[in-house]
Motif scaffolding. Structure first.
Motif, mmCIF file in Angstrom:
data_model
loop_
_atom_site.group_PDB
_atom_site.id
_atom_site.type_symbol
_atom_site.label_atom_id
_atom_site.label_comp_id
_atom_site.label_asym_id
_atom_site.label_seq_id
_atom_site.Cartn_x
_atom_site.Cartn_y
_atom_site.Cartn_z
ATOM 1 N N ASN B 465 0.835 -1.207 0.000
ATOM 2 C CA ASN B 465 0.000 0.000 0.000
ATOM 3 C C ASN B 465 0.862 1.246 0.000
ATOM 4 O O ASN B 465 0.516 2.270 -0.570
ATOM 5 N N PHE B 466 2.012 1.140 0.702
ATOM 6 C CA PHE B 466 2.882 2.304 0.810
ATOM 7 C C PHE B 466 3.549 2.623 -0.513
ATOM 8 O O PHE B 466 3.894 3.754 -0.795
ATOM 9 N N GLU B 471 3.924 6.230 -5.092
ATOM 10 C CA GLU B 471 3.640 6.535 -6.489
ATOM 11 C C GLU B 471 2.788 7.794 -6.636
ATOM 12 O O GLU B 471 2.966 8.561 -7.579
ATOM 13 N N SER B 472 1.880 8.006 -5.690
ATOM 14 C CA SER B 472 1.074 9.217 -5.840
ATOM 15 C C SER B 472 1.901 10.458 -5.517
ATOM 16 O O SER B 472 1.732 11.499 -6.148
ATOM 17 N N ASN B 473 2.827 10.341 -4.552
ATOM 18 C CA ASN B 473 3.751 11.454 -4.306
ATOM 19 C C ASN B 473 4.560 11.757 -5.552
ATOM 20 O O ASN B 473 4.773 12.909 -5.914
ATOM 21 N N GLU B 537 10.737 2.321 8.898
ATOM 22 C CA GLU B 537 9.749 1.574 9.675
ATOM 23 C C GLU B 537 9.509 0.193 9.084
ATOM 24 O O GLU B 537 8.713 -0.581 9.618
ATOM 25 N N GLY B 538 10.134 -0.079 7.956
ATOM 26 C CA GLY B 538 9.938 -1.379 7.332
ATOM 27 C C GLY B 538 8.616 -1.498 6.603
ATOM 28 O O GLY B 538 8.149 -2.593 6.304
ATOM 29 N N LEU B 539 7.966 -0.374 6.345
ATOM 30 C CA LEU B 539 6.680 -0.398 5.654
ATOM 31 C C LEU B 539 6.880 -0.582 4.155
ATOM 32 O O LEU B 539 6.029 -1.124 3.469
ATOM 33 N N MET B 540 8.018 -0.095 3.693
ATOM 34 C CA MET B 540 8.379 -0.335 2.298
ATOM 35 C C MET B 540 9.659 -1.167 2.282
ATOM 36 O O MET B 540 10.533 -0.961 3.105
ATOM 37 N N LYS B 541 9.706 -2.089 1.305
ATOM 38 C CA LYS B 541 10.917 -2.906 1.221
ATOM 39 C C LYS B 541 11.375 -2.995 -0.220
ATOM 40 O O LYS B 541 10.552 -2.901 -1.144
ATOM 41 N N PHE B 542 12.661 -3.212 -0.378
ATOM 42 C CA PHE B 542 13.167 -3.402 -1.734
ATOM 43 C C PHE B 542 13.181 -4.872 -2.079
ATOM 44 O O PHE B 542 13.413 -5.724 -1.230
ATOM 45 N N ASP B 543 12.941 -5.136 -3.334
ATOM 46 C CA ASP B 543 12.953 -6.502 -3.839
ATOM 47 C C ASP B 543 14.323 -6.719 -4.469
ATOM 48 O O ASP B 543 14.523 -6.441 -5.638
#
Lengths: 154, 544
Positions: B465-466, B471-473, B537-543
Motif C-alpha cells: 500500500n505504501f 507513487e502518488s507522491n 519503519e519497514g513499511l516499504m521494502k526493496f525486492d
C-alpha cells in the motif's frame, strides 16, 4: 615516426665511439630507439664470467622519462624477476634527464655486484638470499654457468 | 509593500488557484511562503535525520586557507634569514606543518635547509633565469646561438625548454621539484616554476602578469594530490566542475562500518558550484534511493539498456525460440534461422495457420500454452524495466535541457531588468527582483533529479500500500515539475520574438513561477521524507 632527437643521436654516437668497458649497446637498424645490450658480470660477483643480454628501449618522452630496460638472459638475483624486469631507483622515481644510457647500464652492472635483498623484486630469490646467502650465491653462480656462459660457448 | 502590489499578488494567487488543481497545496504554500519568502529554492532536500556537515571548496580557496595561511603566519614570525621563497619551500617540504618548520628551524637550521633543498645559510639562493648566447644543453644536446636558460645556485644550467618539459612531468607528483642534475638536491622555488611556464608557453620573455600564488602550478598540483589522498575530501562528479567537498562530521561517517541500506545516512553534499552529490558513492544526489540500489540500477542500465532498447525497437523475438530477429527486407513470411519455425512477421502467429490467406492477421484467440505464458512473463519483466528506464532517462535528458535554459535565462533576466528600469512607475530595482528565475530553474532541475531517481526506486520496490502512496507522491511531483517546465518552455521560445513580449510573460507568471518552484521543493521533501520514514519503519521494502 618523428625524427630522432639530437640527444639520442649523440648518445648513440658516443656509445659506439667510446664504449664502456664490459658493456655493449647496439641500436637496431630498423628502430634506432631499440638497443640490444650485453653486460659482463662483475668479476667479484657470482655473475663473473657471464655475459648477460638485455633489451633497452627509449620511450617517446626520453630523456624526460627513463629508458625501459629488461634482462633477456635468465638470472638469479633478488632485484631482477622472472621476466627480467629490474628494480632500480634510477629507472623509476630517481630518473633524471641528465642521466644517460651509459650511466643507467653502469648502474645495472653495479647492481649485479651488489644485490639488495632488502628491497626485492623477486621475493622468493630475496628470501633465499636472506636465509642462506652462501647457498644463494652458489645458485647464482650455477645459473650464470647454465644461462650466461652456455650461450657464449655456442 | 504598497496597496496596489498587494492587490496584484492576490490576483495572481487566484489565477494560480484557478488554473491548476493545487487547492490542497494552496494553503500550505501561503503559510510556507510567509516563512520562506527569503529562503532560496534550491535548499538541500534530504532526510531530516542526516547529520552530515560539509565544507565546499575550490582549489584556489583551499590553497589559500590550508597552505598559504600557514605561510602567512610563518612570514609574520620572521624566521631569521629566510626569504619568502624559502619559507614556501620549507612549508611544502614539511607538508604545511608550520610547527615542524619552526621546531626544526631552531633545532638544526642547516639540516632543515639541506633536506628541503635550499642552499645552507649564510649562502643565499642565487637562481638565474636569463637569456644567453652559444649554449649547448646537455639534456637535449641542442646547440643554441641564443636561448633562455635556468640555473639554481648550484650553477647546473639547462635550457628553458628542457626545464619546462622536466617540470611538466614532475608536477604530477605534487612534490617539490629539484635541479635536473641527478645528484643535486636543490629545489626550484614555486614562483620560478610559473615564470618558466609563462615564458615557454607564451613564447615571450616579457610576461609581467604572474598568477596569484594560490593558482601556482605546483601548489595546485600538490593540492590535487592532497585531495585525492584524503578520504574526507571528494571531487564533485558534475562534468567540468572543479569543486570539491570536505565532509566534516566524520564521527557519523565511518566508511568501513556504514550500511548504505539505510537511506538516513546518505551523505548528500554540495560543491562550491551548487552541484549536489552523494559523498559515499560519488554520484549525483540520488535521493530517495539508497546507495546500494543506485549501484544496482546503474549496473543494470549499463549491462542492458542500450542493447535492449535497440533490440526492442528493431527486432521481434521468434515466437518459438525467442531469438531476436531483425527484418531487413523481404516478405512477412518468416523462417527462423535457428529453429526453422515459420511465422508471420505481423502477428507473430504460426504461418501454417494463415492458410494461405496472406497477411490477414486477425487471429488473436490463441490458447495460452505454458510456453506462451513463459514468453509473456519474460516480456513483461523486460517491459517493466523499460517502463522505468524510459522515464529515468527522459528526466535525465530533460535536466540537460534545463541547464540550457539556465544559461538563456540570464539574458532574459538582463532584458527584464532593462525594461523595468525604463518603466517610471518602478522606483526601486535590484538584482534580487529577478533572482526567482534562476532559483526556479534550479528547483526544477533538482525536482527532476529526485523524480528521475524515484523510477530507480520504484523499480526495486516491493508491492505494498505504501508503494501506492509513494507513487502518488511521485505523480504529484511529476505534475508540478511539468507545469513549471511548460512555463519556461514558453519563456524561452518567446525570448526570440522580442523584449516586450517576454517581459510581459515573465511579469504575468512571476507569482506562478515562485509558487510552483516552492511546491516542487515541498513535494520533493515530502516524497523523500516519506520514503525515508517508510523504509525505516519497514513499511516499504526493496525486492533485491
Amino acid at each position: 615516426m618523428a625524427a630522432l632527437p639530437k640527444r639520442i643521436i649523440k648518445e648513440t654516437e658516443r656509445l659506439v665511439s667510446d664504449p664502456v668497458p664490459g658493456i655493449t649497446a647496439t641500436p637496431l637498424e630498423e628502430n634506432l630507439r631499440y638497443f640490444e645490450v650485453t653486460i659482463d658480470g662483475p668479476s667479484s660477483s657470482p655473475y663473473a664470467g657471464g655475459v648477460f643480454q638485455l633489451e633497452l628501449y627509449l620511450p617517446d618522452d626520453y630523456p624526460m622519462c627513463a629508458p625501459k630496460v629488461r634482462f633477456l638472459t635468465k638470472i638469479y638475483h633478488p632485484n631482477i624477476d622472472k621476466l627480467g624486469r629490474i628494480c632500480l631507483d634510477v629507472l623509476k622515481d630517481n630518473w633524471s634527464p641528465a642521466l644517460q644510457i651509459r650511466t643507467i647500464l653502469l648502474s645495472i652492472q653495479a647492481l649485479l655486484g651488489a644485490p639488495n635483498p632488502d628491497d626485492p623484486l623477486a621475493n622468493d630469490v630475496a628470501e633465499d638470499w636472506k636465509k642462506d646467502e652462501k647457498k644463494a650465491i652458489e645458485v647464482a653462480k650455477e645459473w650464470t654457468v647454465r644461462f650466461a656462459k652456455a650461450k657464449l660457448e655456442e | 509593500m504598497s496597496d496596489s502590489d498587494d492587490h496584484d499578488e492576490d490576483h495572481e494567487y487566484q489565477s494560480f488557484e484557478f488554473e491548476s488543481d493545487y487547492e490542497d497545496e494552496y494553503f500550505d504554500n501561503q503559510s510556507e511562503n510567509s516563512s520562506s519568502s527569503t529562503r532560496s529554492h534550491n535548499e538541500r532536500v534530504s532526510p531530516s535525520k542526516t547529520s552530515t556537515s560539509f565544507n565546499e571548496w575550490t582549489l584556489p580557496k583551499f590553497i589559500l586557507t590550508v597552505f598559504l595561511d600557514k605561510y602567512q603566519k610563518l612570514k609574520d614570525s620572521k624566521l631569521g634569514g629566510c626569504t619568502d621563497d624559502d619559507l614556501l619551500i620549507l612549508l611544502h617540504y614539511k607538508r604545511w606543518q608550520a610547527d615542524e618548520v619552526i621546531n626544526d628551524f631552531f633545532d638544526n637550521p642547516k639540516k632543515l635547509f639541506e633536506q628541503a633543498g635550499l642552499p645552507v645559510p649564510p649562502q643565499k639562493s642565487a637562481n638565474h633565469l636569463k637569456s644567453t648566447t652559444s649554449f649547448d644543453c646537455s639534456v637535449c644536446c641542442e646547440s643554441y646561438k641564443q636561448v633562455m636558460v635556468y640555473e639554481l645556485s648550484c650553477s647546473h644550467r639547462y635550457c628553458l625548454f628542457c626545464y619546462h618539459h622536466y617540470i611538466y612531468n614532475e608536477l604530477s607528483t605534487g612534490k617539490l621539484i629539484h635541479c635536473i642534475q641527478p645528484d643535486c638536491a636543490l629545489t626550484i622555488p614555486h614562483g620560478d616554476i610559473d615564470k618558466i611556464f609563462d615564458i615557454v608557453e607564451h613564447d615571450s620573455s616579457i610576461i609581467k602578469i604572474t598568477k596569484p600564488l594560490n593558482e601556482n602550478r605546483l601548489l595546485v598540483a600538490s593540492a590535487k594530490i592532497f585531495v585525492d589522498s584524503q578520504s574526507t575530501y571528494k571531487w564533485c562528479p558534475a562534468p567540468d566542475c572543479k569543486g570539491f567537498t570536505e565532509l566534516v562530521s566524520s564521527a557519523t561517517f565511518d566508511e568501513a562500518t556504514l550500511d548504505y541500506k539505510d537511506i538516513s545516512i546518505i551523505p548528500i553534499v554540495r560543491c562550491a558550484e551548487s552541484h549536489e552529490f552523494c559523498f559515499s558513492c560519488n554520484y549525483e544526489n540520488h535521493l530517495p534511493c539508497p546507495c546500494w540500489v543506485v549501484k544496482k540500477w546503474i549496473k543494470k542500465c549499463q549491462d542492458d539498456s542500450e542493447t535492449i532498447n535497440w533490440i526492442d525497437a528493431n527486432t521481434s523475438a521468434c515466437p518459438n525460440c525467442l531469438s531476436s530477429i531483425e527484418k531487413n527486407g523481404g516478405c512477412n513470411h518468416m523462417t527462423c534461422k535457428k529453429c526453422h519455425h515459420e511465422f508471420c512477421w505481423v502477428c507473430l502467429g504460426n504461418w501454417s495457420e494463415h492458410n494461405n490467406s496472406y497477411y490477414k492477421c486477425n487471429k488473436f484467440e490463441q490458447d495460452m500454452s505454458e510456453i506462451e505464458m513463459k514468453k509473456s512473463k519474460s516480456r513483461l519483466t523486460l517491459q517493466r524495466y523499460l517502463h522505468f528506464y524510459k522515464r529515468f532517462t527522459i528526466h535525465e535528458s530533460s535536466m540537460q535541457g534545463d541547464l540550457k535554459v539556465l544559461k538563456q535565462i540570464n539574458n532574459v533576466a538582463v532584458m527584464y531588468l532593462e525594461s523595468r528600469r525604463k518603466d517610471s512607475s518602478v522606483t526601486s530595482l535590484a538584482w534580487s527582483d529577478i533572482q526567482f528565475l534562476p532559483d526556479a530553474i534550479r528547483a526544477l532541475s533538482n525536482g527532476r533529479k529526485t523524480l528521475k531517481w524515484t523510477y530507480c526506486f520504484a523499480y526495486y520496490l516491493m508491492d505494498s500500500n505504501f508503494q501506492e502512496i509513494f507513487e502518488s507522491n511521485q505523480d504529484y511531483l511529476n505534475r508540478t515539475v511539468e507545469d513549471l517546465s511548460e512555463i519556461f518552455e514558453k519563456i524561452t521560445t518567446t525570448s526570440t520574438k522580442g523584449d516586450s513580449d517576454i517581459v510581459k510573460l515573465i511579469m504575468k507568471n512571476k507569482t506562478k513561477i515562485i509558487n510552483l518552484s516552492n511546491t516542487i521543493s515541498l513535494r520533493q521533501k515530502t516524497l523523500i521524507d516519506g520514503a525515508y520514514h517508510n523504509l525505516k519503519e519497514g513499511l516499504m521494502k526493496f525486492d533485491a
